[in-house]
Structure formats: structure tokens, C-alpha cells
Design a protein around this motif. Structure first.
Motif: not given
Length: 281
Positions: A32, A35, A39, A62-63, A66
């Protein structure tokens, strides 16, 4: 790589495997927090449904995971030095029903993939720790297809990153820590203005640009922050291992006081600053 750099790599592998349990425990919190950088990497890569993507130094996934959700007719190869970290990524993928991915434990300086393989490469907070950053950038360039895209994030300077300097600065005041060799892998190694973009240009990337991403690490309490840093931050654990119980308690008390000084609203929200760089082959 020379023998010295290979030794660093093996030490890093052992460290990340050792701390993989802590990263598993704190994964929801950490992902979190990180993130926004993921993104931004994804936004810059402009992932297409059929893309084949390489996620380098992915840690717990991650990422890359995603990205796999976006490249639904493509595939993501998630790599890291530490098999222990990749095990967390596989469990997360299973929980989320993600199947268009694979994990490969490997060294970025010797990527086990042919030239011109991938449409895109992502790397969130890996470059600072690569023993040979120039070689790593060239390897990423090599495995990209012509026109392929790379996006990577690194930490900004100490003044921007109270989330780590609050505790490490306090530790340094109480313990005699050896200064790392110049240019050694570390948190702020890529923090100089334009450092990462220039590294990418020298590796052969074109259309290189960067953006700053800032925010805060928000812990539920000072105690939660202390526990988090003691379970996922290898430099903190290594330094505090040299402290006796009384010194450790002094450090903890001073860290809590420094948080109160910085967070006048009573929160535990410590600033961070990062750079995301983009380049194209």
C-alpha cells in the motif's frame, strides 16, 4: 562481474532470503505504501493486453502482478535474487487468481533471456542495490524488443526520506557505524539529480525522462513503525544488532521523540521522495 561484486550479490541474496518472512508479514502494509510508484511505472509503460513484460527485482511480486492483470492476453516474468521473496509473490498470485505469470530467481546482471524478448521492463526500487548498475541497465536494454519500454523507480535523497533517516540517523548518533565505500549499494545511491536518466542514456535508451513522486509512510503507531523497520529493513537490523539492551532502548525512545517532532498532529506519517525514470529502446 568481478569477484568483489559477485560477493556483494551473494550477500544480498542471503539477506533478502533472510528477511522474506518479515516482508511476507508486512506485505499488505508495504505494498500500500509503495503503490504510487508502481502505478507511475505502469502508467509510463502503457501496458497493452498482449505485452510480454519483465519485472526486475520484484521482491514479493509488485508491480509485476498488477501488470499481469493488465496484460491479460500476455505474460509477466517476475524476477528477483531471492527465492524466498518470489515464494510470497506466487502465493499472492494464487490468492488473486493470476496465472499469466512466472517467477525466475536470477541476477539482473545475467538475465537468462534472449535478446529482444520483452515489450516492457519494470523495476521498482532495484537499481540502488545492483552491484553493477550500468551492466544491469544494459541487460534490461538487451532483452527489450526494439521500441520496448523501461520504467524504474529509485529513492530520492536523505532530506526527502524521513521514513528511513528518522531511525537510521538516530542509530548513527548512538553507534559507531562504518562508512560504506563510495558508490556501494545503498538506499540513496541513485539520488543525485538526473542520475538514473543518465544511467539509462548510457545504456542506450532513448526518449528518457523522469518524474518525482512524493508521499508519506503512514504507520498506525510509533510502535508499529518501530516493529516494521525492525522486521523489513536490513540496515536497521544490522545496526541495532551492535547495540546492547540499554542503548537499543535509548534509540527507540529518541526515535519516538523525533516522530513526535515531525508529526505535530499526533500521527506517524513520515515523508518519502522518489524518482521514476522512463526510457525506450
Amino acid at each position: 562481474m568481478n569477484a568483489e561484486l559477485e560477493t556483494i550479490r551473494e550477500q544480498q541474496k542471503a539477506t533478502w532470503n533472510k528477511f522474506s518472512a518479515g516482508w511476507r508479514k508486512w506485505d499488505d502494509f508495504t505494498m500500500d505504501w509503495l503503490r504510487p510508484m508502481g502505478e507511475e511505472i505502469i502508467r509510463r509503460l502503457q501496458i497493452r493486453p498482449t505485452d510480454l513484460v519483465l519485472d526486475v527485482a520484484a521482491g514479493t511480486g509488485e508491480p509485476g502482478l498488477s501488470i499481469a492483470a493488465l496484460a491479460r492476453d500476455g505474460r509477466v516474468v517476475i524476477t528477483d535474487l531471492a527465492e524466498g521473496m518470489l515464494a510470497v509473490a506466487r502465493d499472492k498470485a494464487a490468492d488473486r487468481g493470476i496465472s499469466n505469470y512466472e517467477t525466475v530467481a536470477c541476477d539482473v546482471s545475467e538475465l537468462p533471456f534472449p535478446d529482444d524478448t520483452f515489450d516492457a521492463v519494470s523495476c521498482r526500487f532495484g537499481f540502488m542495490f545492483f552491484p553493477d548498475m550500468a551492466l544491469a541497465a544494459r541487460e534490461m536494454h538487451r532483452v527489450l524488443k526494439p521500441g520496448g519500454r523501461l520504467a524504474a523507480s529509485v529513492w530520492g535523497g536523505p532530506a526527502q526520506n524521513a521514513w528511513i533517516t528518522t531511525i537510521m540517523g538516530t542509530i548513527s548518533r548512538h553507534l559507531q557505524l562504518p562508512a560504506p565505500p563510495a558508490g556501494a549499494p545503498g538506499m540513496f545511491r541513485c539520488a543525485g539529480p538526473g542520475f538514473l536518466p543518465e544511467l539509462l542514456r548510457q545504456a542506450g535508451f532513448d526518449h528518457v525522462h523522469e518524474a518525482e513522486i512524493t508521499g508519506q509512510l503512514r504507520s498506525s503507531s510509533k510502535e508499529a513503525y518501530w516493529q516494521f523497520m525492525n522486521e523489513v529493513a536490513a540496515p536497521v537490523v544490522a545496526a541495532l544488532s551492535q547495540a546492547d539492551a540499554a542503548t537499543r532502548e535509548k534509540i527507540r525512545t529518541e526515535v519516538f521523540a523525533r516522530i513526535d517532532e515531525q508529526c505535530s498532529d499526533g500521527s506517524t506519517a513520515l515523508n518519502y521522495g522518489t524518482v521514476v525514470a522512463y526510457g525506450q529502446k
